[in-house]
Write an enzyme that holds these catalytic residues in place. Structure first.
Site, PDB file in Angstrom:
ATOM      1  N   CYS A   1     -29.104 -32.540 -63.672  1.00 22.03           N
ATOM      2  CA  CYS A   1     -29.287 -34.073 -63.461  1.00 22.03           C
ATOM      3  C   CYS A   1     -30.735 -34.377 -63.468  1.00 22.03           C
ATOM      4  O   CYS A   1     -31.603 -33.789 -62.798  1.00 22.03           O
ATOM      5  CB  CYS A   1     -28.770 -34.467 -62.047  1.00 22.03           C
ATOM      6  SG  CYS A   1     -29.104 -36.192 -61.846  1.00 22.03           S
TER       7      CYS A   1
ATOM      8  N   ASN B   1     -22.930 -27.176 -65.785  1.00 26.71           N
ATOM      9  CA  ASN B   1     -21.582 -26.589 -65.799  1.00 26.71           C
ATOM     10  C   ASN B   1     -21.661 -25.117 -66.006  1.00 26.71           C
ATOM     11  O   ASN B   1     -22.822 -24.647 -66.468  1.00 26.71           O
ATOM     12  CB  ASN B   1     -20.533 -27.126 -66.809  1.00 26.71           C
ATOM     13  CG  ASN B   1     -20.274 -28.668 -66.770  1.00 26.71           C
ATOM     14  OD1 ASN B   1     -20.894 -29.373 -67.277  1.00 26.71           O
ATOM     15  ND2 ASN B   1     -19.258 -28.880 -65.888  1.00 26.71           N
TER      16      ASN B   1
ATOM     17  N   HIS C   1     -19.672 -26.406 -61.461  1.00 27.81           N
ATOM     18  CA  HIS C   1     -20.992 -26.455 -61.819  1.00 27.81           C
ATOM     19  C   HIS C   1     -21.617 -25.143 -61.116  1.00 27.81           C
ATOM     20  O   HIS C   1     -21.083 -24.846 -60.076  1.00 27.81           O
ATOM     21  CB  HIS C   1     -21.707 -27.733 -61.287  1.00 27.81           C
ATOM     22  CG  HIS C   1     -21.058 -28.807 -62.246  1.00 27.81           C
ATOM     23  ND1 HIS C   1     -21.998 -29.526 -63.200  1.00 27.81           N
ATOM     24  CD2 HIS C   1     -20.200 -29.757 -62.381  1.00 27.81           C
ATOM     25  CE1 HIS C   1     -21.570 -30.359 -63.778  1.00 27.81           C
ATOM     26  NE2 HIS C   1     -20.444 -30.380 -63.302  1.00 27.81           N
TER      27      HIS C   1
ATOM     28  N   HIS D   1     -12.974 -27.146 -62.940  1.00 31.16           N
ATOM     29  CA  HIS D   1     -14.131 -27.511 -63.196  1.00 31.16           C
ATOM     30  C   HIS D   1     -15.207 -27.348 -62.354  1.00 31.16           C
ATOM     31  O   HIS D   1     -15.308 -27.778 -61.320  1.00 31.16           O
ATOM     32  CB  HIS D   1     -14.068 -29.113 -63.641  1.00 31.16           C
ATOM     33  CG  HIS D   1     -15.282 -29.825 -64.053  1.00 31.16           C
ATOM     34  ND1 HIS D   1     -15.506 -30.256 -65.331  1.00 31.16           N
ATOM     35  CD2 HIS D   1     -16.479 -30.235 -63.553  1.00 31.16           C
ATOM     36  CE1 HIS D   1     -16.695 -30.715 -65.506  1.00 31.16           C
ATOM     37  NE2 HIS D   1     -17.367 -30.806 -64.443  1.00 31.16           N
TER      38      HIS D   1
ATOM     39  N   ARG E   1     -20.397 -34.074 -73.216  1.00 31.74           N
ATOM     40  CA  ARG E   1     -20.115 -34.894 -72.269  1.00 31.74           C
ATOM     41  C   ARG E   1     -20.896 -34.649 -71.045  1.00 31.74           C
ATOM     42  O   ARG E   1     -21.937 -35.252 -70.780  1.00 31.74           O
ATOM     43  CB  ARG E   1     -18.688 -35.312 -72.034  1.00 31.74           C
ATOM     44  CG  ARG E   1     -18.390 -36.778 -71.426  1.00 31.74           C
ATOM     45  CD  ARG E   1     -18.531 -36.989 -70.116  1.00 31.74           C
ATOM     46  NE  ARG E   1     -17.924 -35.909 -69.348  1.00 31.74           N
ATOM     47  CZ  ARG E   1     -18.323 -35.969 -68.122  1.00 31.74           C
ATOM     48  NH1 ARG E   1     -18.952 -36.405 -67.323  1.00 31.74           N
ATOM     49  NH2 ARG E   1     -17.606 -34.691 -67.408  1.00 31.74           N
ATOM     50  N   ASP E   2     -20.125 -33.926 -70.302  1.00 28.78           N
ATOM     51  CA  ASP E   2     -20.753 -33.587 -68.840  1.00 28.78           C
ATOM     52  C   ASP E   2     -22.390 -32.947 -69.049  1.00 28.78           C
ATOM     53  O   ASP E   2     -23.115 -33.439 -68.362  1.00 28.78           O
ATOM     54  CB  ASP E   2     -20.029 -32.695 -68.190  1.00 28.78           C
ATOM     55  CG  ASP E   2     -20.164 -32.623 -66.864  1.00 28.78           C
ATOM     56  OD1 ASP E   2     -21.261 -33.491 -66.134  1.00 28.78           O
ATOM     57  OD2 ASP E   2     -19.231 -32.043 -65.846  1.00 28.78           O
TER      58      ASP E   2
HETATM   59 ZN    ZN Z   1     -18.961 -32.200 -64.162  1.00 32.39          ZN
END
Ligand code: ZN
Length: 302
Positions: free
Chosen positions: A240, A249, A209, A207, A15-16
């Site tokens: 991104c 991550n 990054h 969580h 997902r991420d």
């Molecule tokens: Zn994230």
């Protein structure tokens, strides 16, 4: 305090990670990736986000992925949602768990989900209620918990107050997300321990990054401060496509290596995870940033 005897890992690469990769990955490759991650022993996997496909084209096949998952005993699949419409979509699939998101500042919440911070919290609480009514697990993530891309520093008091309010909705945990990768270990230590105390016995999930190379140190700080669950993405997938330098991550293999060699059990087979990362680097056609996969195992596998 000493680290916990064991830590739960949530794999968020499908997902991420993939949401933010430039490469388009086919639905069947996503499902194969999820299967390999589960086969390595990871018991919670975030597999898709149910968001507007015109804004997030990489997640346009969320339903297809969720409906074709390799269902296995004890493996929990999570769908991320930003609003009630996304929750309706996710709850129409066999996913076990819904991830809701609220955002710490008005500037970030407005750009991310078209709401104020308070509105995003209210929506997240309603999403948890919808999931509970449907007999599913649900959790709430506080995005921008360690800093905002527009406002800069975020007050710890604000994050603690949001966590306490979010806890009232009955989620299984509250996650603190360093969405933009600005956290540092001392900040993580202070904020995770404050939130953990404020919402106990509800557990904290963390969580991170690795945008500024503090990701793995932040994971360790979170574990020492009482986080029970840590997010990571296979190979460090993510970043991104529109923001050069934005990082994915923390790599799952690196997190597993650090925890297991520190005596913290994860239940994950590092060798199989490295194989999965090597396979997926070929699928996506580029080397992934995870360092343990590049360096190889230590000590060498017997
Ligand atoms: Zn994230």
């Amino acid at each position: 305090m000493p680290p916990a005897a064991s830590i739960e890992i949530v794999e968020v690469g499908p997902r991420d990670g993939l949401q933010n990769e430039a490469a388009v990955v086919s639905t069947s490759d996503k499902i194969a990736l999820i299967g390999r991650i589960a086969a390595a022993g990871i018991k919670r996997i975030e597999v898709a986000s149910f968001v507007n496909p015109s804004r997030v084209p990489r997640m346009a096949d969320a339903e297809e992925v969720a409906n074709a998952l390799p269902m296995q005993d004890g493996v929990i699949y999570i769908g991320l949602v930003l609003n009630e419409r996304g929750a309706d979509r996710a709850l129409a699939t066999p996913l076990h768990e819904i991830g809701a998101v609220c955002v710490t500042t008005d500037s970030f919440a407005t750009r991310n989900q078209g709401q104020t911070s308070d509105e995003s919290l209210a929506v997240a609480k309603r999403v948890v209620a919808m999931a509970s009514a449907a007999g599913r697990r649900a959790q709430i993530t506080i995005a921008g918990a360690f800093g905002c891309p527009y406002d800069g520093e975020v007050s710890a008091d604000r994050v603690v107050a949001m966590a306490q309010s979010a806890a009232e909705a009955g989620p299984i945990e509250i996650a603190l997300a360093d969405t933009i990768g600005v956290a540092v270990p001392r900040q993580v230590e202070l904020l995770v321990s404050r939130v953990a105390q404020a919402i106990a016995p509800l557990p904290v999930r963390a969580h991170f990054h690795n945008t500024r190379n503090t990701g793995i140190a932040n994971v360790w700080a979170a574990v020492l401060a009482g986080a029970r669950t840590v997010d990571a993405s296979l190979g460090g997938l993510g970043g991104c496509p529109f923001a050069p330098g934005a990082a994915g991550n923390v790599p799952t293999e690196d997190v597993i290596y650090m925890l297991e060699r520190s005596g913290v059990a994860t239940g994950v087979d590092l060798g199989r995870l490295i194989e999965a990362a090597e396979w997926f680097a070929q699928i996506i056609g580029k080397p992934l940033p995870g360092m343990v996969t590049r360096a190889g195992r230590f000590p060498r596998a017997a």
